[in-house]
Design an enzyme around this catalytic site. Structure first.
Site, PDB file in Angstrom:
ATOM      1  NE  ARG A   1      -4.449  -1.339   0.224  1.00 17.53           N
ATOM      2  CZ  ARG A   1      -4.586  -2.379  -0.707  1.00 17.53           C
ATOM      3  NH1 ARG A   1      -3.551  -2.380  -1.674  1.00 17.53           N
ATOM      4  NH2 ARG A   1      -5.663  -2.948  -0.664  1.00 17.53           N
TER       5      ARG A   1
ATOM      6  CD  GLU B   1      -2.894   3.820  -5.023  1.00 17.70           C
ATOM      7  OE1 GLU B   1      -4.198   3.273  -5.354  1.00 17.70           O
ATOM      8  OE2 GLU B   1      -2.019   3.115  -4.981  1.00 17.70           O
TER       9      GLU B   1
ATOM     10  CG  HIS C   1      -3.492  -0.123  -6.476  1.00 22.87           C
ATOM     11  ND1 HIS C   1      -3.872   0.229  -5.208  1.00 22.87           N
ATOM     12  CD2 HIS C   1      -3.414  -1.711  -6.389  1.00 22.87           C
ATOM     13  CE1 HIS C   1      -4.196  -0.486  -4.509  1.00 22.87           C
ATOM     14  NE2 HIS C   1      -3.778  -1.771  -4.821  1.00 22.87           N
TER      15      HIS C   1
HETATM   16  N1  LIG Z   1      -0.624  -3.840  -5.165  1.00 20.94           N
HETATM   17  C1  LIG Z   1      -1.681  -4.572  -5.482  1.00 20.94           C
HETATM   18  O1  LIG Z   1      -2.133  -4.605  -6.484  1.00 20.94           O
HETATM   19  C2  LIG Z   1      -1.881  -5.467  -4.321  1.00 20.94           C
HETATM   20  C3  LIG Z   1      -1.856  -5.116  -2.992  1.00 20.94           C
HETATM   21  N2  LIG Z   1      -1.841  -5.849  -2.041  1.00 20.94           N
HETATM   22  C4  LIG Z   1      -1.516  -5.668  -0.597  1.00 20.94           C
HETATM   23  O2  LIG Z   1      -0.655  -6.522   0.003  1.00 20.94           O
HETATM   24  C5  LIG Z   1      -0.945  -6.681   1.407  1.00 20.94           C
HETATM   25  C6  LIG Z   1      -0.728  -8.004   1.734  1.00 20.94           C
HETATM   26  O3  LIG Z   1      -1.492  -8.887   1.420  1.00 20.94           O
HETATM   27  P1  LIG Z   1      -1.392 -10.322   2.000  1.00 20.94           P
HETATM   28  O4  LIG Z   1      -0.088 -11.103   2.130  1.00 20.94           O
HETATM   29  O5  LIG Z   1      -2.670 -11.307   1.444  1.00 20.94           O
HETATM   30  O6  LIG Z   1      -2.107  -9.845   3.597  1.00 20.94           O
HETATM   31  P2  LIG Z   1      -1.779 -10.365   4.960  1.00 20.94           P
HETATM   32  O7  LIG Z   1      -2.903 -10.024   5.650  1.00 20.94           O
HETATM   33  O8  LIG Z   1      -1.904 -12.199   4.728  1.00 20.94           O
HETATM   34  O9  LIG Z   1      -0.483 -10.144   5.286  1.00 20.94           O
HETATM   35  C7  LIG Z   1      -0.166  -8.793   5.794  1.00 20.94           C
HETATM   36  C8  LIG Z   1       1.125  -8.796   6.648  1.00 20.94           C
HETATM   37  O10 LIG Z   1       1.633  -7.760   6.914  1.00 20.94           O
HETATM   38  C9  LIG Z   1       1.983  -7.845   8.235  1.00 20.94           C
HETATM   39  N3  LIG Z   1       2.042  -6.631   8.847  1.00 20.94           N
HETATM   40  C10 LIG Z   1       1.352  -5.534   9.490  1.00 20.94           C
HETATM   41  N4  LIG Z   1       2.111  -4.516  10.081  1.00 20.94           N
HETATM   42  C11 LIG Z   1       3.199  -4.799   9.559  1.00 20.94           C
HETATM   43  C12 LIG Z   1       4.366  -4.028   9.928  1.00 20.94           C
HETATM   44  N5  LIG Z   1       4.425  -2.928  10.881  1.00 20.94           N
HETATM   45  N6  LIG Z   1       5.776  -4.387   9.601  1.00 20.94           N
HETATM   46  C13 LIG Z   1       5.827  -5.482   8.846  1.00 20.94           C
HETATM   47  N7  LIG Z   1       4.652  -6.462   8.511  1.00 20.94           N
HETATM   48  C14 LIG Z   1       3.553  -5.858   8.968  1.00 20.94           C
HETATM   49  C15 LIG Z   1       1.020  -8.561   9.041  1.00 20.94           C
HETATM   50  O11 LIG Z   1       1.422  -8.935  10.430  1.00 20.94           O
HETATM   51  C16 LIG Z   1       0.654  -9.720   8.123  1.00 20.94           C
HETATM   52  O12 LIG Z   1       1.433 -10.819   8.274  1.00 20.94           O
HETATM   53  C17 LIG Z   1      -2.571  -6.397   1.500  1.00 20.94           C
HETATM   54  O13 LIG Z   1      -2.985  -6.105   2.781  1.00 20.94           O
HETATM   55  C18 LIG Z   1      -2.752  -5.175   0.267  1.00 20.94           C
HETATM   56  O14 LIG Z   1      -2.651  -4.030   1.050  1.00 20.94           O
HETATM   57  C19 LIG Z   1      -2.397  -7.015  -2.092  1.00 20.94           C
HETATM   58  C20 LIG Z   1      -2.848  -7.626  -3.284  1.00 20.94           C
HETATM   59  C21 LIG Z   1      -2.651  -6.701  -4.607  1.00 20.94           C
HETATM   60  O1  LIG Z   2      -6.146  -6.860  -3.489  1.00 20.96           O
HETATM   61  C1  LIG Z   2      -5.659  -5.940  -2.989  1.00 20.96           C
HETATM   62  O2  LIG Z   2      -5.454  -5.585  -1.879  1.00 20.96           O
HETATM   63  C2  LIG Z   2      -5.524  -4.953  -3.904  1.00 20.96           C
HETATM   64  O3  LIG Z   2      -4.641  -4.020  -3.954  1.00 20.96           O
HETATM   65  C3  LIG Z   2      -6.207  -4.905  -5.240  1.00 20.96           C
HETATM   66  O4  LIG Z   2      -5.519  -5.415  -6.321  1.00 20.96           O
HETATM   67  C4  LIG Z   2      -6.850  -3.592  -5.826  1.00 20.96           C
HETATM   68  O5  LIG Z   2      -7.623  -3.552  -6.535  1.00 20.96           O
HETATM   69  P1  LIG Z   2      -8.909  -2.936  -6.634  1.00 20.96           P
HETATM   70  O6  LIG Z   2      -9.819  -3.274  -5.624  1.00 20.96           O
HETATM   71  O7  LIG Z   2      -8.758  -1.479  -6.185  1.00 20.96           O
HETATM   72  O8  LIG Z   2      -9.541  -3.062  -8.030  1.00 20.96           O
END
Ligand SMILES: NC(=O)C1=CN([C@@H]2O[C@H](COP(=O)(O)OP(=O)(O)OC[C@H]3O[C@@H](n4cnc5c(N)ncnc54)[C@H](O)[C@@H]3O)[C@@H](O)[C@H]2O)C=CC1
Ligand SMILES: O=C(O)C(=O)[C@H](O)COP(=O)(O)O
Length: 369
Positions: A206, A235, A252
C-alpha cells in the site's frame, strides 16, 4: 436478494446473478442511497465502507474483492452484525508475477539474486510467504520482517535492518496504524536512508507504507537509486515528480491478473452463500482456458526466468502506459486494464525437449509441465 457491486469487478453478473438482481456502480461513486435497499454489497479497494455508507441500510453481507481491507471498517460491520469477507490469496500469484517481472526487467538484479543475493520481504502474510516460497524454489534466498509474527515461528524472520540490507526489498505488509507496529510510514526518511544505494526497492503493498515525500527527496539527492512503485500515497492523485524518478511506475495493478479477479469474485460468492445460508452453486463453472507455450531449449536460469515471465506479463508495458499521461488517468488505466493471464494458465507443449533443471524452473514459476 438485491446485490450492489462495483462495476469494475469481474464476473459479478455471472457469479451472483443466480442469487438475485445485480446493480453496478463505479466504486468511487458508491453512496448511501445506492446501497440502502441492498442485501449484499461488493466493493473494491476504492470504496470506504463504514457507518457513513451503511447506516440505515439493509446490507447484511459485505465482500471486498481484494486481499487488503484497510478501506473497510470491520469493527463497525461486526458491531452491526453484518457479515464480511475479503479474498485473501486471490491475487497473490499476480503480485508475485509483478514482482518477478519487475526484478527481471531492472538492471541485473535477477542475475545478482541467482548468484547469491537475497530478497528481503516486509510483511510475511499470504503474499509475503508465497513470494518467499516461489523464490526459494527458484533457488533465490529470502528473509522477512513482520513484527506481528513470533520471531521463532519461521527461521526466515529477521529484524527490519536485515531486510533493508538485502539486494531487493519487497513491501507486502498490510496498511495499518495499529500499535505497537504500525506499517503507516514504516519506511520513513530514516529507514529509507538505511537501504543500500545499490538495492532495489519495490512497493506493491500500500502506498502510505512508504513516506512518498521522503522517498522523492531521497531520489532527488541520489537519482541512481532503483525504486519501483505500484502503489502510491493519495491514489488516484499521484506525485508526478516521484513517478518520474521511479525506474518503473504502475497504477496499482500488481494484483490485476484476470485469473485473480475471477477468483476473487468466486471467493466472495462462496463466502456470501455460506454467510447467508445459501447453497453454493457449481464450483467448476466459469473455469478459464489454459494457453500453450513453446519454450526455447537453449535458455537457462536467469535467461529462462526472464523469457518465461516476459511471455506472460511484462511490467514495462504497464509502466509505459502510466507515463503516457503522467499518471493523470490512474483510475481509467485500472478500469481499462488488459486481460492479463497468470503463468499458471500456460501449458508447455515441448516439455520433452527441456532438461530436468529447465522443467523444475518452469514448475517453480507455476507453469503446467
Ligand atoms: N498492489 C496490489 O495490487 C496489491 C496489494 N496488496 C496489498 O498487499 C497486502 C498484503 O497482502 P496479504 O499478504 O494477502 O495480506 P496478509 O494480511 O496475509 O499479510 C499482511 C502481513 O503484513 C504484516 N504487517 C502488519 N504490520 C506490519 C509492519 N508494521 N511491518 C511488517 N509487517 C507488517 C501482518 O502481520 C501480516 O502478516 C494487502 O494488505 C494489500 O494491502 C494485495 C494484493 C494486490
Ligand atoms: O487486493 C488488494 O489488496 C489490492 O490492492 C487490489 O489489487 C486492488 O484492486 P482494486 O480493488 O482497487 O481493484
Amino acid at each position: 436478494m438485491r446485490i450492489v457491486a462495483d462495476s469494475n469487478m469481474v464476473g459479478v453478473e455471472e457469479l451472483f446473478g443466480a442469487l438475485g438482481s445485480v446493480a453496478l456502480y463505479p466504486g468511487r461513486e458508491l453512496r448511501a442511497e445506492h446501497v440502502r435497499d441492498a442485501d449484499i454489497l461488493l466493493v473494491r479497494s476504492v470504496t470506504s465502507v463504514g457507518a457513513s455508507l451503511l447506516d440505515g441500510s439493509a446490507v447484511s453481507f459485505v465482500g471486498t474483492a481484494t486481499s487488503g481491507f484497510d478501506h473497510v471498517d470491520v469493527d463497525y460491520l461486526a458491531a452491526q452484525g453484518v457479515g464480511f469477507a475479503h479474498a485473501p490469496g486471490s491475487n497473490a500469484n499476480s503480485v508475485l508475477e509483478y514482482v518477478i517481472s519487475a526484478i527481471a526487467s531492472c538492471d541485473d538484479y535477477l542475475e545478482q539474486l541467482c548468484a547469491g543475493g537475497t530478497v528481503g520481504i516486509v510483511g510475511f502474510g499470504v503474499i509475503g510467504k508465497r513470494l518467499a516460497a516461489r523464490l526459494n524454489t527458484m533457488g533465490i534466498a529470502c528473509c522477512a520482517y513482520d513484527p506481528w509474527l513470533e520471531r521463532g515461528s519461521d527461521q526466515r524472520l529477521v529484524d527490519l535492518d536485515q531486510v533493508l540490507n538485502c539486494t531487493v526489498i519487497c513491501v507486502h505488509a498490510e496498511l495499518t496504524r495499529r500499535e505497537p507496529w504500525p506499517s503507516y510510514h514504516l519506511l520513513d526518511a530514516e529507514a529509507l536512508q538505511r537501504i543500500s544505494l545499490h538495492s532495489l526497492l519495490i512497493n506493491a503493498g500500500r502506498g502510505p507504507i512508504v513516506d512518498n515525500n521522503a522517498l522523492k527527496q531521497l531520489l532527488s539527492e541520489q537519482p541512481q537509486r532503483r525504486v519501483i512503485l505500484d502503489v502510491w500515497e493519495h491514489e488516484p492523485t499521484i506525485d508526478v515528480e516521484l513517478m518520474q524518478r521511479c525506474f518503473f511506475a504502475t497504477p496499482h495493478i500488481a494484483g490485476y491478473s484476470y485469473d485473480g479477479k475471477v477468483l476473487a469474485t468466486r471467493m466472495l460468492r462462496d463466502s456470501a452463500c455460506r454467510a447467508l445460508g445459501l447453497t453454493i452453486p457449481d464450483a467448476s463453472s466459469g473455469q478459464l482456458e489454459s494457453l500453450s507455450l513453446e519454450v526455447p531449449a537453449n535458455l537457462f536460469k536467469a535467461q529462462l526466468i526472464r523469457w518465461l515471465q516476459a511471455n506472460s506479463y511484462s511490467v514495462r508495458s504497464d509502466d509505459e502506459r502510466m507515463r503516457l499521461n503522467a499518471g493523470a488517468d490512474f483510475d481509467q488505466q485500472r478500469s481499462d486494464y488488459p486481460r492479463r493471464r497468470e503463468l499458471a494458465s500456460l501449458s508447455i507443449v515441448n516439455a520433452k525437449q527441456l532438461d530436468a533443471e529447465q522443467l523444475a524452473l518452469c514448475q517453480a514459476l507455476g507453469i503446467q509441465c
